[in-house]
Design a protein around this motif. Structure first.
Motif, PDB file in Angstrom:
ATOM      1  N   ASP A 253       0.813  -1.213   0.000  1.00 26.54           N
ATOM      2  CA  ASP A 253       0.000   0.000   0.000  1.00 26.54           C
ATOM      3  C   ASP A 253       0.849   1.265   0.000  1.00 26.54           C
ATOM      4  N   GLN A 254       2.108   1.166   0.446  1.00 28.20           N
ATOM      5  CA  GLN A 254       3.003   2.318   0.309  1.00 28.20           C
ATOM      6  C   GLN A 254       3.260   2.602  -1.168  1.00 28.20           C
ATOM      7  N   GLY A 255       3.439   1.552  -1.958  1.00 31.90           N
ATOM      8  CA  GLY A 255       3.623   1.739  -3.394  1.00 31.90           C
ATOM      9  C   GLY A 255       2.379   2.274  -4.067  1.00 31.90           C
ATOM     10  N   ARG A 256       1.214   1.768  -3.641  1.00 30.00           N
ATOM     11  CA  ARG A 256      -0.042   2.284  -4.187  1.00 30.00           C
ATOM     12  C   ARG A 256      -0.176   3.780  -3.904  1.00 30.00           C
ATOM     13  N   ALA A 257       0.106   4.155  -2.656  1.00 26.08           N
ATOM     14  CA  ALA A 257      -0.027   5.561  -2.265  1.00 26.08           C
ATOM     15  C   ALA A 257       0.957   6.430  -3.036  1.00 26.08           C
ATOM     16  N   TYR A 258       2.170   5.923  -3.244  1.00 29.74           N
ATOM     17  CA  TYR A 258       3.151   6.718  -3.973  1.00 29.74           C
ATOM     18  C   TYR A 258       2.722   6.919  -5.429  1.00 29.74           C
ATOM     19  N   ALA A 259       2.246   5.856  -6.075  1.00 29.41           N
ATOM     20  CA  ALA A 259       1.793   5.986  -7.460  1.00 29.41           C
ATOM     21  C   ALA A 259       0.625   6.964  -7.556  1.00 29.41           C
ATOM     22  N   ALA A 260      -0.287   6.904  -6.602  1.00 28.08           N
ATOM     23  CA  ALA A 260      -1.432   7.817  -6.606  1.00 28.08           C
ATOM     24  C   ALA A 260      -0.977   9.265  -6.442  1.00 28.08           C
ATOM     25  N   ALA A 261       0.010   9.490  -5.566  1.00 28.61           N
ATOM     26  CA  ALA A 261       0.518  10.849  -5.362  1.00 28.61           C
ATOM     27  C   ALA A 261       1.176  11.379  -6.631  1.00 28.61           C
ATOM     28  N   CYS A 262       1.908  10.531  -7.336  1.00 33.43           N
ATOM     29  CA  CYS A 262       2.528  10.960  -8.588  1.00 33.43           C
ATOM     30  C   CYS A 262       1.460  11.336  -9.617  1.00 33.43           C
ATOM     31  N   ALA A 263       0.464  10.484  -9.758  1.00 30.75           N
ATOM     32  CA  ALA A 263      -0.588  10.767 -10.734  1.00 30.75           C
ATOM     33  C   ALA A 263      -1.332  12.047 -10.375  1.00 30.75           C
ATOM     34  N   ALA A 264      -1.605  12.238  -9.085  1.00 36.36           N
ATOM     35  CA  ALA A 264      -2.314  13.445  -8.648  1.00 36.36           C
ATOM     36  C   ALA A 264      -1.497  14.702  -8.898  1.00 36.36           C
ATOM     37  N   ALA A 265      -0.169  14.563  -8.895  1.00 37.75           N
ATOM     38  CA  ALA A 265       0.715  15.704  -9.122  1.00 37.75           C
ATOM     39  C   ALA A 265       0.975  15.955 -10.600  1.00 37.75           C
ATOM     40  N   GLY A 266       0.339  15.173 -11.476  1.00 42.70           N
ATOM     41  CA  GLY A 266       0.508  15.381 -12.903  1.00 42.70           C
ATOM     42  C   GLY A 266       1.694  14.662 -13.518  1.00 42.70           C
ATOM     43  N   VAL A 267       2.296  13.741 -12.780  1.00 48.22           N
ATOM     44  CA  VAL A 267       3.415  12.963 -13.305  1.00 48.22           C
ATOM     45  C   VAL A 267       2.865  11.830 -14.162  1.00 48.22           C
ATOM     46  N   GLU A 268       3.447  11.610 -15.330  1.00 48.99           N
ATOM     47  CA  GLU A 268       3.054  10.457 -16.148  1.00 48.99           C
ATOM     48  C   GLU A 268       3.405   9.195 -15.373  1.00 48.99           C
ATOM     49  N   THR A 269       2.384   8.420 -15.005  1.00 45.21           N
ATOM     50  CA  THR A 269       2.572   7.325 -14.064  1.00 45.21           C
ATOM     51  C   THR A 269       1.951   6.050 -14.585  1.00 45.21           C
ATOM     52  N   VAL A 270       2.712   4.966 -14.528  1.00 46.30           N
ATOM     53  CA  VAL A 270       2.194   3.629 -14.783  1.00 46.30           C
ATOM     54  C   VAL A 270       2.310   2.841 -13.484  1.00 46.30           C
ATOM     55  N   TYR A 271       1.198   2.224 -13.074  1.00 48.74           N
ATOM     56  CA  TYR A 271       1.191   1.422 -11.851  1.00 48.74           C
ATOM     57  C   TYR A 271       0.894  -0.028 -12.214  1.00 48.74           C
ATOM     58  N   LEU A 272       1.799  -0.927 -11.848  1.00 41.89           N
ATOM     59  CA  LEU A 272       1.618  -2.358 -12.068  1.00 41.89           C
ATOM     60  C   LEU A 272       1.612  -3.058 -10.716  1.00 41.89           C
ATOM     61  N   GLU A 273       0.504  -3.713 -10.397  1.00 40.87           N
ATOM     62  CA  GLU A 273       0.464  -4.541  -9.190  1.00 40.87           C
ATOM     63  C   GLU A 273       0.463  -5.999  -9.628  1.00 40.87           C
ATOM     64  N   CYS A 274       1.496  -6.706  -9.246  1.00 38.22           N
ATOM     65  CA  CYS A 274       1.650  -8.103  -9.646  1.00 38.22           C
ATOM     66  C   CYS A 274       0.909  -8.971  -8.631  1.00 38.22           C
ATOM     67  N   ALA A 275      -0.252  -9.450  -9.039  1.00 39.27           N
ATOM     68  CA  ALA A 275      -1.136 -10.168  -8.123  1.00 39.27           C
ATOM     69  C   ALA A 275      -0.555 -11.523  -7.744  1.00 39.27           C
ATOM     70  N   GLY A 276      -0.827 -11.937  -6.502  1.00 36.97           N
ATOM     71  CA  GLY A 276      -0.500 -13.284  -6.070  1.00 36.97           C
ATOM     72  C   GLY A 276       0.954 -13.548  -5.780  1.00 36.97           C
ATOM     73  N   THR A 277       1.761 -12.490  -5.705  1.00 38.77           N
ATOM     74  CA  THR A 277       3.184 -12.694  -5.447  1.00 38.77           C
ATOM     75  C   THR A 277       3.635 -11.834  -4.272  1.00 38.77           C
ATOM     76  N   ILE A 278       4.894 -12.009  -3.881  1.00 36.36           N
ATOM     77  CA  ILE A 278       5.393 -11.509  -2.603  1.00 36.36           C
ATOM     78  C   ILE A 278       6.505 -10.483  -2.798  1.00 36.36           C
ATOM     79  N   HIS A 279       6.778  -9.761  -1.737  1.00 39.79           N
ATOM     80  CA  HIS A 279       7.876  -8.798  -1.713  1.00 39.79           C
ATOM     81  C   HIS A 279       9.177  -9.501  -2.133  1.00 39.79           C
ATOM     82  N   GLY A 280       9.940  -8.825  -2.983  1.00 41.12           N
ATOM     83  CA  GLY A 280      11.227  -9.367  -3.400  1.00 41.12           C
ATOM     84  C   GLY A 280      11.166 -10.332  -4.560  1.00 41.12           C
ATOM     85  N   PHE A 281      10.000 -10.449  -5.217  1.00 41.72           N
ATOM     86  CA  PHE A 281       9.838 -11.493  -6.227  1.00 41.72           C
ATOM     87  C   PHE A 281      10.799 -11.362  -7.397  1.00 41.72           C
ATOM     88  N   LEU A 282      11.258 -10.153  -7.706  1.00 41.30           N
ATOM     89  CA  LEU A 282      12.161 -10.002  -8.854  1.00 41.30           C
ATOM     90  C   LEU A 282      13.555 -10.553  -8.566  1.00 41.30           C
TER      91      LEU A 282
END
Length: 308
Positions: A253-282
């Motif tokens: 949710d910290q990432g969600r909030a950050y992406a939302a703040a960028c979009a609200a500030a007019g920053v070109e923003t792409v948000y990808l939430e990778c469902a069903g996986t865990i922190h550190g998956f990359l």
């Protein structure tokens, strides 16, 4: 409460990680925790694979390593990478497979930054290294051997926090070349606020609430300093931004909030939430084959942002 979707490969890894007696970073002490992260690279992450260039870079504000799929390259953008590990763990070796794969998929040089770690070097030592490293790389120093025309800032978890903070620092006091894009991966984007994902996934999903508390004790941040909590600053004027989160992550949710703040500030923003996986998956692409597809999808979106 609805049972969350868990990918089959993630479920298999969590079954191993959650066996009785399994240790977390907070349970074993500093040196053992660092050793566990090194061991997990070889157990759970992909191999580094072939590259034309893989060499340590001297002369900068902190150690760095350059990865490139090409031996010779015309002047162009360079991706600067900040590793995760709660500001306490991780180094050039733990994140080498990910950096190498990004260099191949992006067809760009990648410079991984080995910033100072807590508790030996508490806040703000690490983030100051991160900012200084980006400025140094932007100047195309001879030791780097690249003509750098623009920066792409990227990093995972704690390194995602450094990605955002460095982008803000270079927005306010520009470096020798512009920041073309930023790519925070499951970032600690708003660490001073308690979000529901911490309660939902703080135990049993690899990254634990207890380990996060231990990281914070080691890092000793100033909660009122924007270099720890970048959402304390206005995000307007930042470069195109790709935010990637994991659906089962306590800091999702910290990432969600950050992406939302960028979009609200007019920053070109792409948000990808990778469902069903865990922190550190990359960093778990051997154990989690689905993470390779996630990484390739991220790179596709990042390329489009840079092209525009």
């Amino acid at each position: 409460m609805t049972t969350p979707f868990v990918r089959p490969d993630v479920a298999a890894l969590l079954e191993v990680a959650n066996r009785p007696g399994a240790k977390r970073a907070v349970d074993v002490g500093l040196e053992a925790a660092r050793g566990m992260l090194h061991a997990s690279r070889h157990l759970f992450d992909a191999e580094t694979g072939p590259l034309a260039v893989k060499r340590d870079v001297a002369g900068g504000p902190c150690p760095m390593r350059l990865y490139d799929a090409r031996e010779d390259r015309a002047p162009g953008p360079c991706l600067v990478f900040y590793h995760g590990g709660g500001f306490v763990l991780g180094d050039l070796d733990t994140h080498e497979p990910l950096c190498a794969e990004i260099a191949r998929l992006m067809d760009l040089p990648v410079v991984s930054v080995d910033y100072a770690l807590a508790p030996e070097h508490p806040f703000p030592a690490g983030v100051e290294d991160a900012i200084a490293a980006a400025r140094w790389i932007a100047g195309s120093p001879g030791e780097l051997g690249l003509g750098v025309t623009g920066l792409i800032l990227a990093g995972d978890s704690a390194g995602g926090n450094f990605t955002i903070v460095t982008a803000l620092a270079l927005r306010d006091a520009p470096a020798a070349v512009p920041v073309l894009a930023q790519w925070p991966m499951y970032p600690a984007g708003n660490p001073t606020k308690h979000y529901p994902s911490l309660d939902a996934f703080g135990e049993g999903y690899l990254l634990s609430r207890a380990s996060m508390g231990w990281f914070d004790l080691c890092y000793r941040p100033d909660s009122k300093d924007w270099r720890y909590d970048p959402l304390a600053k206005d995000q307007a004027g930042l470069p195109p931004t790709l935010v990637v989160t994991a659906g089962l992550d306590p800091i999702r949710d910290q990432g969600r909030a950050y992406a939302a703040a960028c979009a609200a500030a007019g920053v070109e923003t792409v948000y990808l939430e990778c469902a069903g996986t865990i922190h550190g998956f990359l960093n778990l692409r051997k154990a989690l084959p689905s993470a390779q597809t996630d990484l390739e999808r991220c790179v596709m979106h990042l390329k489009l942002l840079i092209a525009r």
